[in-house]
Design a protein around this motif. Structure first.
Motif, PDB file in Angstrom:
ATOM      1  N   SER A  30      82.212 -43.909 -21.263  1.00 52.80           N
ATOM      2  CA  SER A  30      82.642 -42.632 -19.829  1.00 52.80           C
ATOM      3  C   SER A  30      83.001 -42.057 -19.512  1.00 52.80           C
ATOM      4  N   GLY A  31      82.650 -40.532 -18.901  1.00 52.01           N
ATOM      5  CA  GLY A  31      82.797 -39.722 -18.852  1.00 52.01           C
ATOM      6  C   GLY A  31      84.543 -39.003 -19.096  1.00 52.01           C
ATOM      7  N   PHE A  32      85.152 -39.879 -18.277  1.00 49.03           N
ATOM      8  CA  PHE A  32      86.535 -40.380 -18.128  1.00 49.03           C
ATOM      9  C   PHE A  32      87.640 -40.180 -19.568  1.00 49.03           C
ATOM     10  N   HIS A  33      86.750 -41.078 -20.526  1.00 45.64           N
ATOM     11  CA  HIS A  33      86.922 -41.632 -21.400  1.00 45.64           C
ATOM     12  C   HIS A  33      86.875 -39.968 -22.497  1.00 45.64           C
ATOM     13  N   ARG A  35      87.199 -37.284 -21.009  1.00 49.90           N
ATOM     14  CA  ARG A  35      88.171 -36.211 -20.940  1.00 49.90           C
ATOM     15  C   ARG A  35      89.340 -36.595 -21.824  1.00 49.90           C
ATOM     16  N   LEU A  36      89.972 -38.027 -21.521  1.00 53.67           N
ATOM     17  CA  LEU A  36      90.593 -38.282 -22.995  1.00 53.67           C
ATOM     18  C   LEU A  36      90.730 -37.223 -24.357  1.00 53.67           C
ATOM     19  N   LEU A  39      91.824 -33.781 -24.670  1.00 48.85           N
ATOM     20  CA  LEU A  39      92.850 -34.200 -24.113  1.00 48.85           C
ATOM     21  C   LEU A  39      93.572 -34.066 -25.024  1.00 48.85           C
ATOM     22  N   TYR A  43      95.947 -31.764 -26.962  1.00 52.26           N
ATOM     23  CA  TYR A  43      97.060 -31.656 -27.118  1.00 52.26           C
ATOM     24  C   TYR A  43      97.811 -31.428 -28.698  1.00 52.26           C
ATOM     25  N   ARG A 158      79.414 -32.863 -20.985  1.00 51.99           N
ATOM     26  CA  ARG A 158      80.436 -33.171 -21.496  1.00 51.99           C
ATOM     27  C   ARG A 158      80.607 -33.219 -23.150  1.00 51.99           C
ATOM     28  N   PHE A 227      92.083 -26.210 -22.818  1.00 56.19           N
ATOM     29  CA  PHE A 227      92.480 -26.810 -21.243  1.00 56.19           C
ATOM     30  C   PHE A 227      91.617 -26.305 -20.462  1.00 56.19           C
ATOM     31  N   THR A 230      87.818 -26.872 -20.536  1.00 52.53           N
ATOM     32  CA  THR A 230      87.418 -29.091 -20.479  1.00 52.53           C
ATOM     33  C   THR A 230      88.270 -28.556 -18.890  1.00 52.53           C
ATOM     34  N   SER A 231      88.746 -28.146 -17.916  1.00 53.68           N
ATOM     35  CA  SER A 231      89.458 -28.228 -16.352  1.00 53.68           C
ATOM     36  C   SER A 231      89.011 -26.847 -15.530  1.00 53.68           C
ATOM     37  N   LEU A 232      88.421 -26.789 -16.457  1.00 50.91           N
ATOM     38  CA  LEU A 232      87.836 -25.345 -15.604  1.00 50.91           C
ATOM     39  C   LEU A 232      88.591 -24.846 -14.917  1.00 50.91           C
ATOM     40  N   PRO A 273      99.826 -43.004 -20.666  1.00 54.26           N
ATOM     41  CA  PRO A 273     100.763 -42.820 -19.066  1.00 54.26           C
ATOM     42  C   PRO A 273      99.566 -43.753 -18.566  1.00 54.26           C
ATOM     43  N   GLN A 274      98.177 -42.831 -18.544  1.00 55.65           N
ATOM     44  CA  GLN A 274      97.308 -44.209 -18.375  1.00 55.65           C
ATOM     45  C   GLN A 274      96.694 -45.910 -19.224  1.00 55.65           C
TER      46      GLN A 274
ATOM     47  N   LYS B  84     103.446 -37.338 -10.096  1.00 57.89           N
ATOM     48  CA  LYS B  84     104.165 -37.102 -10.857  1.00 57.89           C
ATOM     49  C   LYS B  84     104.804 -35.477 -10.743  1.00 57.89           C
ATOM     50  N   LEU B  89      97.614 -34.374 -14.630  1.00 58.66           N
ATOM     51  CA  LEU B  89      98.110 -35.694 -14.934  1.00 58.66           C
ATOM     52  C   LEU B  89      97.120 -36.066 -13.725  1.00 58.66           C
ATOM     53  N   THR B  92      92.913 -35.159 -15.015  1.00 61.11           N
ATOM     54  CA  THR B  92      92.526 -36.349 -15.614  1.00 61.11           C
ATOM     55  C   THR B  92      93.140 -37.939 -14.568  1.00 61.11           C
ATOM     56  N   PHE B  93      93.846 -38.563 -13.046  1.00 60.92           N
ATOM     57  CA  PHE B  93      93.264 -39.518 -12.812  1.00 60.92           C
ATOM     58  C   PHE B  93      92.470 -39.236 -11.319  1.00 60.92           C
ATOM     59  N   THR B  95      89.803 -37.545 -12.392  1.00 62.61           N
ATOM     60  CA  THR B  95      88.202 -37.873 -13.716  1.00 62.61           C
ATOM     61  C   THR B  95      88.189 -39.514 -13.160  1.00 62.61           C
ATOM     62  N   ARG B  96      89.480 -40.435 -13.582  1.00 61.36           N
ATOM     63  CA  ARG B  96      89.175 -41.373 -14.132  1.00 61.36           C
ATOM     64  C   ARG B  96      88.970 -42.781 -12.343  1.00 61.36           C
ATOM     65  N   GLU B  99      84.939 -41.254 -12.245  1.00 63.09           N
ATOM     66  CA  GLU B  99      84.226 -41.447 -13.436  1.00 63.09           C
ATOM     67  C   GLU B  99      84.338 -43.518 -14.003  1.00 63.09           C
ATOM     68  N   ASP B 100      85.579 -43.664 -13.478  1.00 63.27           N
ATOM     69  CA  ASP B 100      85.870 -45.048 -14.574  1.00 63.27           C
ATOM     70  C   ASP B 100      85.925 -46.159 -13.098  1.00 63.27           C
ATOM     71  N   THR B 120      89.171 -29.243  -7.403  1.00 65.93           N
ATOM     72  CA  THR B 120      88.350 -29.169  -9.018  1.00 65.93           C
ATOM     73  C   THR B 120      87.452 -29.820  -9.629  1.00 65.93           C
ATOM     74  N   GLN B 124      83.816 -30.932  -8.855  1.00 65.54           N
ATOM     75  CA  GLN B 124      82.813 -30.684 -10.676  1.00 65.54           C
ATOM     76  C   GLN B 124      82.414 -32.060 -10.624  1.00 65.54           C
TER      77      GLN B 124
END
Lengths: 329, 402
Positions: A30-33, A35-36, A39, A43, A158, A227, A230-232, A273-274, B84, B89, B92-93, B95-96, B99-100, B120, B124
């Motif tokens: 997925s697009g979420f994966h 994004r991870l 990231l 990092y 993406r 970043f 990715t995050s705009l 964290p995920q 937090k 974060l 990311t959450f 997006t999760r 999409e997930d 944002t 998007q």
């Protein structure tokens, strides 16, 4: 090279990592994966700069998140306020990062150890304060939004964006690996271990320290640009303490002063964290416990498992010879 | 054409027809989408109280509904993420979630930076977002997929300016800390007071960690204002109010938002008595009082706070929107984006509603391009009493011109 010398590091693991990175978009669901994955690379880029500066050269600069933020803000503001395109903005941003690094490096690199850490931390706080309080210029806490990256009039999706980030990460990884495997890397390690001895061996300590500071600042700027892509958007949180904590956690978990520690640490710090969201209220406690376990049982990080081929032998060698009683005595 | 070719053509034609029928049948009997909502907000960190109270308020709507059978016999599933106070974060959450989890709607985003990053992502990924407590003014400047339930900080300032103008006040002093809430709050106050002909005699800024704010208070004392406006965080707000009273200043103090927070009231203790607060929660409304009584029964006593009301209002509207026939039709169709767009349209259609926030005669206005609480008449004034233990209806007669 003598028969007992350790084998010379090769490019093979670097190529393996990059090939794996290139295959990821075809494996992820997925697009979420995606994004991870982006990231993780972002990092990793940030931490590779820190690894060069602290891990290999021994200069503990806590100001890296400031350069990360300057990179992000520079890239966004050059586009939004001056109307530059992404490529000139990218180049301009790296120049800004380098100039700022020279300006703060000249006075600050006279300092060592915790004095340098405190001074660079102060630089981060100043940058954060400006981003937060100069609302008319930086957008304050709301930050600045940018338009998505485009190619031929079409917004890059993406997957395309992932390859842009991967390309930058590959460039930084190859540079990082080249430096640590070359005479420059040996000079950096000599400075880390003993500046006076390094100088006695002909290493121009001040010159090396300043160059590495500038390089690590530029690398942090690259991470900031990635970043933003990715995050705009950019906002003051880019130079908040949690970025610094994440960066330090990456080097602890991945392994400080190792070739692949920044990448391995980034995988853990982004994904954990995920994974831990299922723990609900206990999430932060479990995360902290996990880091403690790393510190206790893998003080040299995950990288030590991979880079030390004789790990098991080394682990056995750590055990005291003789019985437990003798060891206690 | 040979016999073999004819057979192949026949088989290919049959296969194509069967495939088309299968696709048609799949489309006609598409699986309805699950009624999934994400709550993405702080439950640890500096804004934990706000996030937790908002979530509790939301659950007070969803839990009884699910117990009673849900919407048309289908339960609403709530997925929660703790941001937090970390905007990255939060992004990311979000997006999760989009999409997930493939949720229909996101609710949360209380701290300003967290809200900005989620807005944002929402735009998007074309995902409806109900923002709860964030006071950042420009979140809904270009509204598309985002709707807000917490008033803008500028709306607090407008309420203050209206009250001061009505009382004939002409001269005020402002003290604010140097974090974004303080800076934005003070700026919005200056902008709101000027058109009313109220002069800001002095504006004093201090560092949020400053232990001594006496220099700023001395400057306020020399300016001799009729009212003092304070935009702090809880701990430094208590220091400011203590210093004001210890230095003998007796002017009324107005402290938007923070004055109602328990941490401020506990730390300020007796010096907090009489601090005035514009509040989006009107406890004189019986249904609002019932919400807080029910909340206390479930989660323990809570002083007047907008967060449970915001969570409750967002939940109430979400249920109305998800029950809307157009939205139900889109959900049954199985196309996630069509369902999300239908939710945005239904939110605008049903968005003028009377929630538990605001005055009885001041409904939300989430229609068209407004996407937030009503601009005027949304606030009542309360004040701190009982050495910080109570919040009671304010006595605005103390706002008198010199």
């Amino acid at each position: 090279m003598t028969a007992n010398s350790p084998p010379r590091p090769t490019l093979a693991p670097v190529i393996f990592i990059l090939v794996l990175g290139a295959l990821l978009p075809f494996l992820l669901q997925s697009g979420f994966h995606m994004r991870l994955a982006m990231l993780i690379w972002i990092y990793a880029i940030l931490s590779m700069g820190f690894n060069l500066l602290y891990g290999y050269t021994g200069q503990i600069s806590l100001g890296q998140p400031a350069f990360y933020a300057i990179g992000a803000y520079g890239f966004a503001m050059l586009q939004v306020k001056l109307g530059w395109g992404p490529v000139p903005s990218f180049i301009g941003t790296l120049v800004v990062c380098a100039v700022v690094a020279v300006l703060i490096g000249l006075p600050l690199l006279r300092l060592r150890t915790h004095y340098l850490a405190m001074a660079t931390l102060a630089f981060m706080l100043i940058q954060h304060g400006i981003a937060n309080r100069w609302i008319g210029f930086t957008g304050g806490q709301s930050g600045i939004a940018i338009v998505p990256l485009q190619w031929g009039g079409e917004t890059i999706g993406r997957t395309g964006l992932y390859f842009v980030v991967l390309g930058m990460a590959a460039a930084v990884l190859l540079l990082h690996d080249f430096l640590v495997r070359s005479h420059v890397g040996r000079a950096m390690q000599a400075i880390r271990d003993d500046e006076t001895a390094a100088a006695a061996l002909g290493v121009h300590v001040v010159k090396y320290k300043l160059r590495i500071l500038v390089l690590s600042a530029v690398i942090a700027g690259v991470a900031g640009v990635c970043f933003t892509l990715t995050s705009l958007r950019v906002d003051p949180s880019l130079s908040e303490f949690h970025v610094l904590v994440s960066m330090l956690t990456i080097v602890v978990v991945g392994g400080l002063g190792t070739r692949f520690g920044p990448i391995l640490g980034s995988v853990v710090v982004v994904l954990l964290p995920q994974v831990l969201t299922g723990f609900g209220e206990l999430e932060t406690i479990v995360y902290g416990a996990f880091i403690l376990v790393f510190l206790l049982f893998l003080p040299h990080g995950l990288s030590s498992l991979i880079e030390r081929r004789d790990f098991l032998a080394a682990f056995k060698a750590r055990k005291p010879a003789g019985t437990g009683k003798e060891a206690a005595e | 054409m040979t016999r073999t070719t004819q057979t192949k053509t026949l088989l290919a034609g049959t296969a194509s027809t069967l495939a088309a029928l299968l696709i048609g049948a799949t489309a006609a009997y598409a699986e309805p989408l699950p009624l999934k909502i994400c709550h993405i907000d702080d439950r640890s960190g500096s804004a934990a109280d706000t996030g937790i109270e908002g979530l509790n308020g939301l659950k007070m709507v969803l839990d009884p509904l699910n117990k009673a059978g849900g919407i048309n016999g289908r339960q609403i599933e709530l997925v929660t993420y703790d941001t937090k106070t970390d905007p990255q974060l939060a992004a990311t959450f979000s997006t999760r979630c989009a999409e997930d989890d493939k949720a229909l709607l996101m609710i949360g985003a209380s701290p300003g930076a967290v809200a900005a990053s989620m807005v944002t992502v929402a735009n998007q990924l074309k995902m409806p977002l109900y923002v709860l407590a964030s006071a950042t003014p420009n979140l809904t400047d270009n509204p598309a997929y985002q709707f807000r339930f917490g008033p803008k900080v500028t709306q607090d300032s407008l309420a203050v300016a209206d009250a001061l103008a009505e009382a004939g006040i002409k001269k005020v002093a402002i003290i604010n800390n140097s974090v974004p809430f303080g800076i934005t709050g003070a700026e919005s106050a200056v902008n709101a007071l000027k058109p009313k002909g109220i002069e800001v005699l002095t504006q004093q800024t201090y560092d949020v960690a400053a232990t001594d704010v006496a220099p700023q208070i001395i400057n306020v004392m020399q300016a001799d204002p009729e009212v003092i406006l304070v935009y702090p965080y809880p701990a430094d707000g208590a220091r400011v109010v203590r210093t004001i009273r210890q230095m003998g200043l007796t002017q009324p103090v107005i402290m938007p938002r923070v004055g109602a927070m328990k941490a401020f009231r506990d730390l300020a203790a007796e010096t907090g008595n009489g601090v005035l607060i514009p509040s989006s929660v009107d406890m004189s409304r019986p249904e609002v009082k019932k919400l807080f009584d029910d909340y206390a029964a479930l989660h323990g006593p809570l002083a007047v706070s907008p967060s449970p009301a915001q969570g409750h209002d967002a939940g109430t509207l979400a249920v109305q929107v998800l029950s809307d026939p157009e939205v139900q039709k889109a959900i049954d169709g199985g196309d996630l984006q069509v369902a999300r767009d239908a939710i945005v349209a239904a939110t605008k259609r049903l968005g003028r509603f009377q929630g538990l926030q605001g005055r009885a005669d001041s409904p939300y206005d989430l229609t068209d391009d407004h996407h937030g609480p009503a601009d005027a008449g949304f606030f009542v004034f309360i004040e701190v009493a009982g050495n910080g233990s109570e919040l009671v209806p304010a006595d605005l007669s103390k706002l008198t011109a010199k």
